[in-house]
Design a protein around this motif. Sequence first.
Motif, PDB file in Angstrom:
ATOM      1  N   VAL A 145      29.552  45.709  18.806  1.00 42.47           N
ATOM      2  CA  VAL A 145      28.769  46.047  19.703  1.00 42.47           C
ATOM      3  C   VAL A 145      27.873  44.627  20.260  1.00 42.47           C
ATOM      4  O   VAL A 145      27.791  44.468  21.525  1.00 42.47           O
ATOM      5  N   ARG A 146      27.403  43.877  19.421  1.00 43.54           N
ATOM      6  CA  ARG A 146      26.638  42.779  19.990  1.00 43.54           C
ATOM      7  C   ARG A 146      27.658  41.887  20.900  1.00 43.54           C
ATOM      8  O   ARG A 146      27.072  41.212  21.826  1.00 43.54           O
ATOM      9  N   ASP A 147      28.908  41.739  20.458  1.00 45.55           N
ATOM     10  CA  ASP A 147      30.152  41.160  21.592  1.00 45.55           C
ATOM     11  C   ASP A 147      30.077  41.568  22.863  1.00 45.55           C
ATOM     12  O   ASP A 147      30.116  40.803  23.553  1.00 45.55           O
ATOM     13  N   VAL A 148      29.776  42.856  22.925  1.00 44.00           N
ATOM     14  CA  VAL A 148      29.566  43.267  24.213  1.00 44.00           C
ATOM     15  C   VAL A 148      28.466  42.853  25.043  1.00 44.00           C
ATOM     16  O   VAL A 148      28.436  42.513  26.344  1.00 44.00           O
ATOM     17  N   ALA A 149      27.183  42.980  24.242  1.00 41.67           N
ATOM     18  CA  ALA A 149      26.089  42.313  24.931  1.00 41.67           C
ATOM     19  C   ALA A 149      26.065  40.856  25.085  1.00 41.67           C
ATOM     20  O   ALA A 149      25.610  40.651  26.298  1.00 41.67           O
ATOM     21  N   VAL A 150      26.726  40.116  24.431  1.00 45.30           N
ATOM     22  CA  VAL A 150      26.994  38.721  24.634  1.00 45.30           C
ATOM     23  C   VAL A 150      27.959  38.767  25.887  1.00 45.30           C
ATOM     24  O   VAL A 150      27.616  37.698  26.704  1.00 45.30           O
ATOM     25  N   GLY A 151      28.983  39.554  25.966  1.00 45.62           N
ATOM     26  CA  GLY A 151      29.644  39.226  27.125  1.00 45.62           C
ATOM     27  C   GLY A 151      29.234  39.552  28.518  1.00 45.62           C
ATOM     28  O   GLY A 151      29.266  38.791  29.219  1.00 45.62           O
ATOM     29  N   LEU A 152      28.280  40.640  28.310  1.00 46.92           N
ATOM     30  CA  LEU A 152      27.843  41.260  29.609  1.00 46.92           C
ATOM     31  C   LEU A 152      26.883  39.992  29.943  1.00 46.92           C
ATOM     32  O   LEU A 152      26.464  39.997  31.186  1.00 46.92           O
ATOM     33  N   SER A 153      26.137  39.492  29.262  1.00 47.91           N
ATOM     34  CA  SER A 153      25.079  38.372  29.533  1.00 47.91           C
ATOM     35  C   SER A 153      25.864  37.305  30.110  1.00 47.91           C
ATOM     36  O   SER A 153      25.048  36.230  30.824  1.00 47.91           O
ATOM     37  N   THR A 154      27.314  36.964  29.830  1.00 47.94           N
ATOM     38  CA  THR A 154      28.124  36.136  30.498  1.00 47.94           C
ATOM     39  C   THR A 154      28.526  36.380  31.865  1.00 47.94           C
ATOM     40  O   THR A 154      28.315  35.581  32.974  1.00 47.94           O
ATOM     41  N   SER A 155      29.301  37.643  31.761  1.00 50.20           N
ATOM     42  CA  SER A 155      29.655  37.828  33.005  1.00 50.20           C
ATOM     43  C   SER A 155      30.143  39.481  32.751  1.00 50.20           C
ATOM     44  O   SER A 155      30.507  39.931  31.826  1.00 50.20           O
ATOM     45  N   LEU A 156      30.354  40.203  33.999  1.00 49.14           N
ATOM     46  CA  LEU A 156      30.842  41.631  33.899  1.00 49.14           C
ATOM     47  C   LEU A 156      32.142  41.587  33.464  1.00 49.14           C
ATOM     48  O   LEU A 156      32.465  42.489  32.597  1.00 49.14           O
ATOM     49  N   PRO A 157      33.127  40.868  33.937  1.00 51.87           N
ATOM     50  CA  PRO A 157      34.583  40.878  33.230  1.00 51.87           C
ATOM     51  C   PRO A 157      34.850  40.402  31.889  1.00 51.87           C
ATOM     52  O   PRO A 157      35.271  41.379  31.082  1.00 51.87           O
ATOM     53  N   ALA A 158      33.575  39.760  31.179  1.00 52.10           N
ATOM     54  CA  ALA A 158      33.618  39.307  29.770  1.00 52.10           C
ATOM     55  C   ALA A 158      33.099  40.653  29.186  1.00 52.10           C
ATOM     56  O   ALA A 158      33.675  41.041  27.868  1.00 52.10           O
ATOM     57  N   GLY A 159      32.156  41.358  29.699  1.00 49.81           N
ATOM     58  CA  GLY A 159      31.842  42.474  29.011  1.00 49.81           C
ATOM     59  C   GLY A 159      32.684  43.444  28.987  1.00 49.81           C
ATOM     60  O   GLY A 159      32.729  44.208  27.992  1.00 49.81           O
ATOM     61  N   ARG A 160      33.725  43.849  30.144  1.00 46.85           N
ATOM     62  CA  ARG A 160      34.596  44.768  30.036  1.00 46.85           C
ATOM     63  C   ARG A 160      35.543  44.444  29.147  1.00 46.85           C
ATOM     64  O   ARG A 160      36.127  45.527  28.297  1.00 46.85           O
ATOM     65  N   ALA A 161      36.184  43.137  28.848  1.00 46.73           N
ATOM     66  CA  ALA A 161      37.084  42.851  27.918  1.00 46.73           C
ATOM     67  C   ALA A 161      36.605  43.189  26.436  1.00 46.73           C
ATOM     68  O   ALA A 161      37.330  43.562  25.793  1.00 46.73           O
ATOM     69  N   LYS A 162      35.396  42.860  26.277  1.00 47.58           N
ATOM     70  CA  LYS A 162      34.671  43.332  24.960  1.00 47.58           C
ATOM     71  C   LYS A 162      34.666  44.744  24.647  1.00 47.58           C
ATOM     72  O   LYS A 162      34.844  45.113  23.469  1.00 47.58           O
ATOM     73  N   VAL A 163      34.018  45.385  25.591  1.00 44.35           N
ATOM     74  CA  VAL A 163      34.013  46.934  25.441  1.00 44.35           C
ATOM     75  C   VAL A 163      35.360  47.378  25.251  1.00 44.35           C
ATOM     76  O   VAL A 163      35.416  48.455  24.654  1.00 44.35           O
ATOM     77  N   ALA A 164      36.190  46.881  26.067  1.00 38.48           N
ATOM     78  CA  ALA A 164      37.615  47.560  25.875  1.00 38.48           C
ATOM     79  C   ALA A 164      38.427  47.532  24.278  1.00 38.48           C
ATOM     80  O   ALA A 164      39.222  48.312  24.101  1.00 38.48           O
ATOM     81  N   MET A 165      37.677  46.752  23.561  1.00 40.35           N
ATOM     82  CA  MET A 165      38.125  46.596  22.225  1.00 40.35           C
ATOM     83  C   MET A 165      37.481  47.870  21.317  1.00 40.35           C
ATOM     84  O   MET A 165      37.885  48.004  20.333  1.00 40.35           O
ATOM     85  N   ILE A 166      36.614  48.258  21.800  1.00 44.88           N
ATOM     86  CA  ILE A 166      35.903  49.438  20.704  1.00 44.88           C
ATOM     87  C   ILE A 166      35.786  50.965  21.605  1.00 44.88           C
ATOM     88  O   ILE A 166      35.371  51.844  20.893  1.00 44.88           O
ATOM     89  N   VAL A 167      36.291  51.031  22.794  1.00 48.39           N
ATOM     90  CA  VAL A 167      36.373  52.317  23.324  1.00 48.39           C
ATOM     91  C   VAL A 167      37.935  52.468  23.907  1.00 48.39           C
ATOM     92  O   VAL A 167      38.601  51.505  24.306  1.00 48.39           O
ATOM     93  N   SER A 168      38.213  54.105  24.243  1.00 50.10           N
ATOM     94  CA  SER A 168      39.487  54.159  24.471  1.00 50.10           C
ATOM     95  C   SER A 168      39.576  54.752  26.022  1.00 50.10           C
ATOM     96  O   SER A 168      40.257  54.957  26.639  1.00 50.10           O
TER      97      SER A 168
END
Length: 312
Positions: free
Chosen positions: A98-121
């Motif tokens: 979950v924290r990886d998603v927050a860190v990704g979003l802090s970097t960029s929206l595409p990074a946040g999307r990539a991280k959240v894709a790993m934990i949701v369907s």
Amino acid sequence: MTGGFLLICAMCLDAIVGEPDWLWSRIRHPAILIGAGIEWLDRKLNLGAQRRAKGLLALTLLVVGSLILGKLLSLLGPAIEIIVCAILLAQKSLVIHVRDVAVGLSTSLPAGRAKVAMIVSRDTQDMTEAQVARSAIESAAENLSDGVIAPAFWFLIAGLPGLIVYKAVNTADSMIGYRNETYRDFGWASARFDDLLNLIPARLTCVLIVALSRRWAFWHQIVADARGHISPNAGWPEAAMARALNVALAGPRSYDGKLRDLAWVNGDANREIGATEVFRACDMLWKVWGLALGLLSVWFSFNLIVLEWSIQ
């Protein structure tokens, strides 16, 4: 050695070690082995007529096998019980993902999307920042119940056999518990049994979150949102987390290119959220873990005092 003490040790071990890559890159994780067994049952039984009966048979074989495995492992001693229990808990790994998603979003929206894709369907490629954040927080709340509180609860109730049964059934639900043409009948028994096993833990998770956030004044709204949720159990921790963070969760989302207009949870709260709220959700995950550990320690100490008093 009591189950309460073993669980305390396992929770601490999981919180410290988590899911070390050096170990699971060399051997197969128990969850993967459970999944392989479910895939085998799916291939062998999910065909022809009477698929609901065959799904019930698959669930029965899964439960019986898990009970036997859990009993055999428990005979190897408390150290093995603690290690297996720690492996099947998911506190540290949940927070990391979950924290990886927050860190990704802090970097960029595409990074946040990539991280959240790993934990949701759900579909993530066109998500807004707020949708990414909501998805991460919903996953945090649901998996706090499914991956931490429920396994701990069933270990406390029925030891290692109970824990392994829970993990097997929960894994089966995630693999074959879909309401589509392939699994509507075959996965029905596993999905319903998973709902039953999560009935108490989901509500317990909700109470822990509400207690920590002091949102008792919103209890009736939390119950209403939970009962209106698409899941009979996931809505409870989600509704509590939504109030704890003062954010709106759930709402419309897309699966396999199809938009589903689902009800909002705490819909009048803040909908324009981002990395900050996801970080706050991670903090709440640790607070709930700490409260659960503290309550368990008090319960164990009380029982120890009663035991010593009765011996005297």
